[in-house]
Design a protein around this motif. Structure first.
Motif, short mmCIF file in Angstrom:
data_model
loop_
_atom_site.label_atom_id
_atom_site.label_comp_id
_atom_site.label_asym_id
_atom_site.label_seq_id
_atom_site.Cartn_x
_atom_site.Cartn_y
_atom_site.Cartn_z
N ASN A 102 -3.33 6.07 7.67
CA ASN A 102 -4.33 7.14 7.84
C ASN A 102 -4.25 8.19 6.73
OD1 ASN A 102 -1.87 8.29 8.67
ND2 ASN A 102 -2.90 9.73 10.03
N LYS A 103 -3.54 7.87 5.65
CA LYS A 103 -3.40 8.80 4.54
C LYS A 103 -4.16 8.31 3.32
CE LYS A 103 1.04 10.90 5.73
NZ LYS A 103 2.38 11.27 5.22
N PHE A 104 -4.89 9.22 2.70
CA PHE A 104 -5.65 8.91 1.49
C PHE A 104 -5.26 9.91 0.40
CE2 PHE A 104 -8.05 7.34 5.00
CZ PHE A 104 -8.82 6.29 4.55
N ILE A 143 -6.90 11.02 -3.20
CA ILE A 143 -8.15 10.83 -3.95
C ILE A 143 -8.09 11.60 -5.27
CG2 ILE A 143 -10.66 10.98 -3.84
CD1 ILE A 143 -10.33 11.33 -0.78
N TYR A 181 0.73 4.11 -2.91
CA TYR A 181 0.41 5.47 -2.48
C TYR A 181 1.47 6.45 -2.99
CZ TYR A 181 -0.97 9.36 0.49
OH TYR A 181 -1.39 10.60 0.94
N TYR A 224 -9.09 6.12 -5.43
CA TYR A 224 -8.27 6.51 -4.30
C TYR A 224 -7.30 5.41 -3.88
CZ TYR A 224 -10.79 3.71 -0.77
OH TYR A 224 -11.31 2.68 -0.04
N LYS A 249 -7.04 12.02 10.09
CA LYS A 249 -6.62 11.46 8.81
C LYS A 249 -6.24 12.59 7.85
CE LYS A 249 -9.46 7.27 9.01
NZ LYS A 249 -9.96 7.46 10.38
N TYR A 268 -6.24 13.74 3.82
CA TYR A 268 -6.85 13.49 2.51
C TYR A 268 -6.20 14.43 1.49
CZ TYR A 268 -10.42 10.99 5.14
OH TYR A 268 -11.07 10.12 5.97
N GLN A 324 -4.86 4.27 -0.31
CA GLN A 324 -4.75 4.48 1.13
C GLN A 324 -3.49 3.83 1.67
OE1 GLN A 324 -7.97 2.82 3.43
NE2 GLN A 324 -7.15 3.55 5.39
N THR A 332 0.82 -1.22 0.00
CA THR A 332 0.00 0.00 0.00
C THR A 332 0.85 1.27 0.00
OG1 THR A 332 -0.17 -0.13 2.42
CG2 THR A 332 -1.95 -1.11 1.13
#
Length: 261
Positions: free
Chosen positions: A233-235, A237, A105, A228, A192, A194, A230, A101
């Motif tokens: 705790n990071k996204f 989008i 990311y 998106y 988090k 975003y 992930q 992941t």
């Protein structure tokens, strides 16, 4: 003469009725026999299927607790570098390989910043120079004015918003907040991060080849509002540009907000 004609028609009708009833009985029997045969076959083979499945679970490397990334790559015919993959376990105990992941990311993030396909050699550099650990909603530079124009003029919101020097959305005026304003406020003050970019494609690592590829998600599914990635705790989008007008801005906005909630 007329009576003979009537009797003849009556006989024909009776014979036709008998033939119809006979055919109906035959067809009904054949259908019953056919279904019974199917049921018998299913009942006879079901235990065999179950036995084959259990044998497969006991012998396949996919279900082995000792299976390595190299073993699973061979099993699934994957050709990427070993360090790209992580092993995850499905509900039935089957081991599968996915791209890590944090790598996906970083690739997506660096492709957004560079605005072109990144290489593995440069993702750490781009990520270190542009990433932040602050929580909230960070807007990509080219999209900041567009985002502000929408949320400050949307009827469903009463708050006033700005974007700070770091690129994070913040609240200037919270008088007469709507429920939607409060949802945004909760995300801004949450735990988090975003990262938001208005782009109908993104870059990711292909699971089979291990190569960085362009993912034109909006072309593949025109009603998809975002894609998106992930990492903890990071996204990050990517919001559809909606070039064909298949969606309203409100639909995109609320689907995005729902993801953040």
């Amino acid at each position: 003469m007329e009576n003979k004609k009537i009797n003849k028609n009556l006989i024909i009708k009776i014979i036709s009725s008998i033939i119809f009833i006979f055919l109906f009985i035959v067809l009904t029997y054949l259908e019953f026999a056919k279904n019974k045969t199917k049921g018998d076959v299913a009942n006879n083979t079901s235990p065999q299927f179950e036995e084959d499945y259990l044998n497969m679970k006991n012998t396949s490397i996919m279900y082995s607790d000792s299976s390595t990334i190299e073993d699973l790559k061979s099993e699934y015919k994957l050709t990427g570098q070993d360090n790209l993959y992580e092993v995850t376990t499905e509900a039935d105990g089957r081991k599968v390989l996915n791209i890590k992941t944090d790598i996906n990311y970083k690739v997506a993030f660096c492709g957004m910043i560079k605005n072109s396909k990144p290489s593995f050699e440069e993702i750490d550099k781009y990520f270190k120079e542009n990433n932040t650990n602050k929580n909230g909603i960070w807007i990509n530079i080219p999209d900041r004015q567009k985002v502000l124009n929408f949320i400050n003029n949307y009827n469903g919101l009463n708050g006033k918003y700005e974007i700070d020097k770091e690129g994070f959305l913040y609240i200037v005026d919270n008088n007469n907040f709507t429920d939607t304003d409060r949802k945004i406020e909760k995300v801004i003050n949450g735990d988090k991060q975003y990262v938001v970019s208005i782009k109908s494609y993104c870059y990711m690592v292909d699971t089979v080849t291990g190569e960085i590829v362009k993912n034109p998600y909006s072309d593949l599914e025109e009603y998809q509002t975002y894609e998106y990635f992930q990492d903890l705790n990071k996204f990050i989008i990517f919001v559809s540009e909606n070039e064909d007008g298949k969606l309203t801005n409100e639909e995109i906005f609320y689907s995005l907000l729902k993801l953040m909630e």
